[in-house]
Scaffold this active site. Sequence first.
Site, PDB file in Angstrom:
ATOM      1  N   MET A 184      19.327  50.725   9.043  1.00 20.95           N
ATOM      2  CA  MET A 184      18.674  51.999   8.813  1.00 20.95           C
ATOM      3  C   MET A 184      18.630  52.770  10.121  1.00 20.95           C
ATOM      4  O   MET A 184      17.821  52.480  10.992  1.00 20.95           O
ATOM      5  CB  MET A 184      17.254  51.766   8.273  1.00 20.95           C
ATOM      6  CG  MET A 184      16.465  53.043   8.134  1.00 20.95           C
ATOM      7  SD  MET A 184      14.841  52.860   7.391  1.00 20.95           S
ATOM      8  CE  MET A 184      13.900  52.152   8.706  1.00 20.95           C
ATOM      9  N   PRO A 185      19.494  53.755  10.305  1.00 20.09           N
ATOM     10  CA  PRO A 185      19.435  54.584  11.511  1.00 20.09           C
ATOM     11  C   PRO A 185      18.126  55.379  11.565  1.00 20.09           C
ATOM     12  O   PRO A 185      17.644  55.877  10.550  1.00 20.09           O
ATOM     13  CB  PRO A 185      20.629  55.527  11.361  1.00 20.09           C
ATOM     14  CG  PRO A 185      21.551  54.832  10.426  1.00 20.09           C
ATOM     15  CD  PRO A 185      20.666  54.079   9.490  1.00 20.09           C
ATOM     16  N   PHE A 186      17.589  55.465  12.769  1.00 18.68           N
ATOM     17  CA  PHE A 186      16.326  56.175  12.997  1.00 18.68           C
ATOM     18  C   PHE A 186      16.493  57.047  14.229  1.00 18.68           C
ATOM     19  O   PHE A 186      16.723  56.534  15.324  1.00 18.68           O
ATOM     20  CB  PHE A 186      15.203  55.160  13.199  1.00 18.68           C
ATOM     21  CG  PHE A 186      13.850  55.771  13.400  1.00 18.68           C
ATOM     22  CD1 PHE A 186      13.122  56.241  12.323  1.00 18.68           C
ATOM     23  CD2 PHE A 186      13.301  55.870  14.665  1.00 18.68           C
ATOM     24  CE1 PHE A 186      11.864  56.798  12.502  1.00 18.68           C
ATOM     25  CE2 PHE A 186      12.054  56.426  14.862  1.00 18.68           C
ATOM     26  CZ  PHE A 186      11.334  56.893  13.779  1.00 18.68           C
ATOM     27  N   ARG A 233      16.509  58.067   8.817  1.00 18.89           N
ATOM     28  CA  ARG A 233      15.196  58.653   9.083  1.00 18.89           C
ATOM     29  C   ARG A 233      15.279  59.504  10.341  1.00 18.89           C
ATOM     30  O   ARG A 233      15.915  59.116  11.321  1.00 18.89           O
ATOM     31  CB  ARG A 233      14.140  57.564   9.297  1.00 18.89           C
ATOM     32  CG  ARG A 233      14.019  56.548   8.170  1.00 18.89           C
ATOM     33  CD  ARG A 233      13.517  57.212   6.896  1.00 18.89           C
ATOM     34  NE  ARG A 233      13.294  56.253   5.834  1.00 18.89           N
ATOM     35  CZ  ARG A 233      14.152  56.004   4.850  1.00 18.89           C
ATOM     36  NH1 ARG A 233      15.314  56.630   4.821  1.00 18.89           N
ATOM     37  NH2 ARG A 233      13.870  55.141   3.908  1.00 18.89           N
TER      38      ARG A 233
END
Length: 63
Positions: A1-3, A40
């Site tokens: 999940m890239p943030f 996100r």
Amino acid sequence: MPFAQIYMLEGRTEDQKRAVIEKVTQALHEAVGAPKETIRVWIHDVPKQNWGIAGVSAKDLGR
């Protein structure tokens, strides 16, 4: 999940922030192939008096 965390001086409009979120999401999707649903983006609105540039606050510099 890239943030992604984005720090910006306060004062941007809601439309500008919406555009940042959209474009950063698209860039991460294209760059790493992550599904958009997993990306996100967090925008930090920093008060101008809390951002220093060359020893002077952005507020004092009129930014």
